[in-house]
Design a protein around this motif. Structure first.
Motif, short mmCIF file in Angstrom:
data_model
loop_
_atom_site.label_atom_id
_atom_site.label_comp_id
_atom_site.label_asym_id
_atom_site.label_seq_id
_atom_site.Cartn_x
_atom_site.Cartn_y
_atom_site.Cartn_z
N UNK A 1 83.11 6.38 -17.43
CA UNK A 1 83.47 7.88 -17.67
C UNK A 1 83.83 7.76 -18.87
N UNK A 2 81.67 7.70 -19.01
CA UNK A 2 81.68 7.71 -20.61
C UNK A 2 80.79 8.80 -21.41
N UNK A 3 79.28 8.78 -22.35
CA UNK A 3 78.73 9.46 -22.52
C UNK A 3 77.32 9.46 -21.19
N UNK A 4 76.66 10.28 -20.81
CA UNK A 4 76.47 10.52 -20.17
C UNK A 4 75.24 9.65 -19.28
N UNK A 5 74.60 9.39 -20.37
CA UNK A 5 73.43 8.47 -20.62
C UNK A 5 73.36 7.25 -20.56
N UNK A 6 74.52 6.13 -20.83
CA UNK A 6 74.74 5.50 -20.81
C UNK A 6 74.74 4.58 -21.96
N UNK A 7 75.07 5.40 -23.12
CA UNK A 7 74.94 4.59 -24.45
C UNK A 7 75.56 3.55 -25.17
N UNK A 8 76.87 4.10 -24.45
CA UNK A 8 78.29 3.30 -25.10
C UNK A 8 78.00 2.23 -24.41
N UNK A 9 77.39 1.92 -23.01
CA UNK A 9 77.40 0.21 -22.47
C UNK A 9 75.78 -0.37 -22.95
#
Length: 501
Positions: free
Chosen positions: A130-138
């Motif tokens: 449940x973070x940014x929908x682009x997966x940027x943080x991962x």
């Protein structure tokens, strides 16, 4: 009383605060060098404290603070983190080929990417889906872990960015093309490693039972009511063919999963990468993983949609529908042992009741059907998420990934369990099966060509109303002699079409 409630409330508050502080000890916001538990890292937003014993950096830390949603069970699936190991190693090699990375940086990034892919750095990926929908943080979590680990291997200090997370590890890439690429790698690996072997195992187990039970004549059922005869082998054969078709559908969905978005960078144009980078890096990922990955022919589509994974989820949903039907049939046919159908003797794996002694339940069927319900729900979420690709980027990627990977894992595990603890040890209750065949009124169907549908119906209704046999009813209606009835009504001759004359 009011004072007691006040003191109790304050005690509960202190307890909850202490628990929150313990659970969130990494959420320190004020940068300081005084606390040895933390180091100071920085990004474009400024400085922030990061735990000294972790390889992640500032952007990962900010995500931890900004997305306190769910718990550790809802972390980004580790399979996608391992998939990033293939991606980052391949990108480093191709960047070196084009002169974007020197040999020393390339080697150390590749070494750490191997550690990542092998699961040696799993403790350094705390982010939830449940973070940014682009997966940027991962993606940045991966970049920062590789950066700090590689920096450390070169003799530098964590956070010094001797190996830079963006300039080196993420060179020629964007979160918008790396995350969907890692999604596809992870899903393709799990389908080949977990799902397809389990599906083929179930297919083989059902095939064995089909052959074993092929000569056992039983009564078929339509609308849950008695129908004409068939063999138990034919019933198992239908289930086996369902699974065979489900395997084909999963395999048909794989080619699009093998198409990788990498090289599209931010919106699909490939800005800041090299000409040929996309095809070369896809080829390298294919070599490293052993799977036939290739560059997506249209990077705009690969970034803005997740149709390939929606299709894979649909194939998983179809398999769940198949297994729901099979498991329900098995438990109904095994119902009893004295007051149910009791045609199948199911393995007795464990006690079934805390109050009814000797009761045994079809628990493997129940587990399978619960899994199927979850997978069907997952597909609903994937469908909604996949439909929300706004303009040049779908920003529901983490929830799509999480649901598809869970469906793969659940259907794979449940299929293995269903075979090992149910299908493999199923036996036919031939006595009960034979009894049902003898009693069935639907054997009268064999008389249609001899005495006509209306007369045959009259025989069946008379036998049912008067609780007599079909033979007796036909004789009393003066439609057939006993000898003629025995000649025409033979269950073993009712298992297929009549031969041509």
């Amino acid at each position: 009383m009011r004072q007691a409630r006040h003191l109790l409330s304050r005690s509960i508050l202190r307890t909850n605060v202490n628990r929150f502080a313990q659970a969130n000890r990494f959420y320190s916001t004020q940068p300081t060098n005084d606390n040895a538990e933390f180091r100071v890292e920085s990004d474009t937003m400024g400085k922030i404290n990061v735990p000294n014993d972790k390889y992640w950096g500032a952007q990962t830390q900010r995500s931890l603070q900004n997305f306190k949603i769910g718990d550790s069970r809802e972390r980004m699936p580790i399979e996608v983190i391992h998939a990033y190991g293939y991606l980052k190693k391949a990108a480093a090699i191709i960047n070196n080929k084009y002169g974007g990375l020197d040999e020393k940086l390339t080697k150390v990034i590749c070494d750490v990417a191997d550690e990542l892919q092998q699961g040696k750095l799993d403790d350094h990926f705390p982010l939830v889906i449940w973070q940014t929908g682009s997966g940027t943080q991962s993606n940045m979590n991966v970049n920062e872990v590789l950066s700090n680990r590689a920096t450390e291997k070169l003799g530098g200090k964590r956070g010094s960015k001797l190996v830079h997370p963006n300039d080196h590890v993420n060179r020629g890439q964007s979160s918008n093309d790396t995350f969907p690429t890692a999604m596809h790698i992870a899903v393709a690996i799990q389908v080949n490693k977990v799902l397809l072997p389990a599906m083929k195992k179930l297919e083989s187990a059902l095939d064995e039972k089909q052959k074993k039970f092929n000569n056992i004549i039983k009564i078929g059922r339509t609308h849950t009511m008695d129908a004409v005869p068939m063999t138990l082998g034919q019933e198992f054969g239908a289930w086996k063919h369902q699974v065979s078709n489900a395997i084909k559908r999963v395999e048909q969905a794989l080619p699009e999963v093998y198409e990788l978005a990498l090289g599209g960078t931010a919106v699909g144009t490939g800005l800041n990468s090299y000409e040929g980078f996309d095809t070369d890096v896809a080829q390298k990922i294919s070599e490293l993983s052993g799977l036939p990955f290739q560059s997506a022919p249209n990077k705009f589509e690969a970034l803005s949609s997740n149709d390939a994974l929606v299709w894979m989820s649909a194939a998983l949903n179809n398999y769940a529908v198949t297994c729901m039907k099979i498991a329900n049939d098995v438990r109904l046919l095994g119902s009893g042992p004295r007051c149910g159908l009791n045609e199948l003797l199911l393995p007795q794996n464990e006690p079934g009741s805390s109050i009814m002694p000797g009761k045994v339940n079809p628990t493997q069927c129940e587990a399978m059907t619960m899994v199927c319900a979850q997978v069907m729900g997952n597909h609903g979420s994937v469908s909604v998420a996949g439909s929300n690709g706004h303009f040049q980027l779908n920003v529901f990627k983490p929830v799509i990934l999480s649901n598809v990977l869970q469906s793969i894992r659940l259907m794979g595990d449940a299929s293995d369990s269903f075979v090992d603890h149910c299908i493999a040890d199923i036996e036919a209750n031939e006595t009960q099966i034979s009894k049902y065949v003898t009693q069935s009124l639907m054997l009268v169907t064999a008389l249609n060509p001899k005495i006509g549908y209306d007369n045959a119906a009259a025989v069946a209704k008379k036998a049912y109303k008067e609780n007599t046999s079909l033979k007796q009813a036909a004789k009393e209606l003066n439609l057939l002699t006993e000898e003629e009835f025995d000649q025409y009504v033979k269950p073993e001759l009712m298992l297929g079409p009549e031969p041509r004359k």
